[in-house]
Design a protein around this motif. Sequence first.
Motif, short mmCIF file in Angstrom:
data_model
loop_
_atom_site.label_atom_id
_atom_site.label_comp_id
_atom_site.label_asym_id
_atom_site.label_seq_id
_atom_site.Cartn_x
_atom_site.Cartn_y
_atom_site.Cartn_z
N ASP A 45 38.04 2.42 43.46
CA ASP A 45 39.70 1.78 43.10
C ASP A 45 40.52 2.86 42.90
OD1 ASP A 45 42.10 0.48 42.79
OD2 ASP A 45 41.12 -1.06 41.57
N LYS A 87 43.55 2.91 42.18
CA LYS A 87 44.49 2.45 40.95
C LYS A 87 43.71 2.85 39.68
CE LYS A 87 46.76 -1.54 38.88
NZ LYS A 87 46.10 -2.83 39.13
N GLU A 88 42.48 2.52 39.57
CA GLU A 88 41.53 2.98 38.33
C GLU A 88 41.45 4.26 38.01
OE1 GLU A 88 38.02 0.18 38.62
OE2 GLU A 88 37.08 1.89 37.44
N LEU A 89 41.51 4.94 39.11
CA LEU A 89 41.39 6.40 39.11
C LEU A 89 42.67 7.18 38.17
CD1 LEU A 89 38.61 8.04 39.56
CD2 LEU A 89 40.20 9.36 41.17
N ARG A 132 29.52 -4.68 30.32
CA ARG A 132 30.90 -4.31 29.89
C ARG A 132 30.60 -3.39 28.90
NH1 ARG A 132 32.93 -9.87 29.23
NH2 ARG A 132 31.84 -9.80 27.00
N VAL A 133 29.55 -3.32 27.88
CA VAL A 133 29.52 -2.40 26.79
C VAL A 133 29.19 -1.03 27.19
CG1 VAL A 133 28.13 -1.84 24.89
CG2 VAL A 133 28.68 -4.29 25.20
N GLU A 157 34.45 4.68 28.40
CA GLU A 157 35.69 5.14 27.97
C GLU A 157 35.96 5.45 26.60
OE1 GLU A 157 38.19 4.45 30.39
OE2 GLU A 157 36.48 3.73 31.41
N ASP A 158 35.32 5.07 25.65
CA ASP A 158 35.45 5.65 24.21
C ASP A 158 34.44 5.00 23.25
OD1 ASP A 158 36.58 6.17 21.63
OD2 ASP A 158 38.47 6.49 22.58
N LYS A 184 30.46 0.27 30.11
CA LYS A 184 31.76 0.92 30.53
C LYS A 184 32.55 1.11 29.56
CE LYS A 184 31.41 -2.70 33.80
NZ LYS A 184 32.32 -3.84 34.37
N SER A 185 32.40 0.28 28.36
CA SER A 185 33.31 0.68 27.29
C SER A 185 32.69 1.88 26.52
CB SER A 185 33.29 -0.54 26.36
OG SER A 185 33.62 -1.81 26.74
N ILE A 206 44.62 5.82 36.19
CA ILE A 206 44.82 5.96 34.84
C ILE A 206 44.56 7.16 34.15
CG2 ILE A 206 43.86 4.47 32.78
CD1 ILE A 206 43.66 2.30 34.58
N ASP A 207 43.69 8.03 34.61
CA ASP A 207 43.14 9.21 33.96
C ASP A 207 44.59 9.96 34.02
OD1 ASP A 207 40.84 8.69 32.97
OD2 ASP A 207 39.43 9.75 34.70
N ARG A 235 47.42 9.83 33.32
CA ARG A 235 48.67 9.35 32.43
C ARG A 235 48.89 10.61 31.46
NH1 ARG A 235 45.14 7.61 27.93
NH2 ARG A 235 43.55 7.10 29.32
#
Lengths: 321, 333
Positions: B324, B326-328, B182-183, B189-190, B185-186, B330-331, B333
């Motif tokens: 997925d 849906k996941e993609l 999870r870290v 993201e940022d 993946k985080s 998000i970019d 936006r």
Amino acid sequence: MPAETNLPTNVEAATPEGLERSRAARAALKQVETEPGAKKPDPIVIADNITRTFGGLTAVDVEHVEIQRGVITALIGPNGAGKTTFFNLLTGFDRPDTGSWSFNGTSLNKVPAYKVARMGMVRTFQLTKVLAKLTVLENMRVGATRQRGESFFSAMFAPLWRAEEEANTEKANHLLERFLLIKKREDFAGELSGGQRKLLEMARALMADPELVMLDEPMAGVNPALKQSLLGHVKSLRDEGRTVLFVEHDMDMVRDISDWVIVMAQGKVIAEGPPDSVMGDQRVIDAYLGAHHDTALTFEEEERILAEAEKELEEEAESND
Amino acid sequence: MDFVSLFGDSIQQAIGPTAIVYALAAIGLNIQFGYTGLLNFGQAAFMAVGGYTMAAFVSTWGLSFWLGIVAGLGLTAVLALLLGIPTLRLRADYLAIVTIAAAEIVRQVVGSVSLKDWFGGQDGLQEFSDTFRSYNPFSDRIEVGTLVAWSANDAWVMLVGWTLVLLCCLMTWLLVRSPWGRVLKSIREDEDAVRSLGKNVYSYKMQSLMLGGMFGALAGFCVALRSAAINPSMFATDVTFFAYTVLLIGGAARVLGPVVGSIIFWFLITFLDLFFSQATNPSSGPLIPPSIMTETQASLMRFIFLGLALMLLMIFRPQGIFGDRKELAIDAR
């Protein structure tokens, strides 16, 4: 003290001890003189001689500043005053050229940002930084510090961290409930609206159980209705016994909730004090509106300026012909 | 047109040793790029360091094969450290530049004349596979129906290789569902957000780079063992880019993405190659007349079509096979 407005705070969050402590801390602030760099009775953060230059520009030049424990302190100032830079310096996201600063008596010189956060000084960002492709719940879980499952070798063995993970999920659910995000639990954080992102960021910071919450413009880009709710949430942080330092440039927001205000302009702390006294301070008004704004123009003066402008326009028109 | 050999050979490649090599390399890239967002363009360097260490330990210095394997894994970790220390504090693009350069440096060094005694120059090294082959339980060709067949050595490489792929996938799965994953993946993201939450981002990126590099080393071992030889041309830059293609076909940040990607990639590339070479073969009455395409031109067609396929994939299914949508989105936006 203007802090007792009837805003919709979440009462459940407040603990009796927290309320008691913050009341005592606020009472103690009454004795503090309203001068830049004033000594506080119980400071959580002390900073001395902090300077940071970018090329020829001195962005931050703070001689001495103390943040009182258990109250909401606002750091305000016009755009470009160096508030966010100062914030970055305090939290280890940037290094000052000179100076020393401490948190709870521990020096933070050369301490990396992640260690600052682990000490209990957690920040948010002006432009919200949610982890877009993680769900809201996962965003919250990342917030918990010192997780056993975050080390490489124990990560592979779920039984070692499952109990901890469940406890964190429980905690995350409570916080999401409090910040009205529980219905969004399984959604990607990237799907949230701007205001919800602010809420998520604040809730995520609380996962680390910080003693000092540092909010960088928590109200920026949020609609007025949500602003009220956000103000309530900020207040609830104090009421559960935390210290809050937040950056803002909108003075009206500050008046409602802060117990103490520090004003920065051109990198320096120019005034300090309770909101009402600061709002009336001549130095603050000058910083926001520019000096000499209050010398009313006489009729003759106005005429003269008008004539000058007209003359200029004419000259311009002539030269264009 | 001989459809039996066309499909037979394509399937043989799709699950053969080459597919294993690229699956392993792409699993490494998946950890680095898919989960952590690190742009490692030098996976070939990690493969080369792994493969060459193992080969040189056995054939140059006469040491044990197992020692060579351990040293190979160890040295790839060291390479990851060397590349990571200066670049992981910087923006992601710097790592990309450094790794692509490192891949070329490694390839030039092992192929250099001055180190010929150690690494055999452009001819590379041979005679290091005896220990590995001595464990081979197969003594005959392995045939599945009339369609596909593998030599005993290939079958052994495949048995070990697919087991490794499975283990690597299992490890990836265990890791990415944990708080550690999870870290990662985080961080993708940022980074700053993760830093503000008390995680040592630099250390996590380093762990990711090392782990992905070590999966690359496994791919390097397979490259060397399957042909019982190793030489610098096996680690050219296109190896890394093929591995990226494999990853993108399967879908980045999906545990099984690299495996399925590799199978599809090698099926397609073999199929297209055989199809066009058969279709233009002058001796069997060509399907495509020489005025349109000659036999020599046909050998290039597979890359043209593969490129086209990749473009179409990126346009219509940018998330890959497993991703997925849906996941993609998000970019966007």
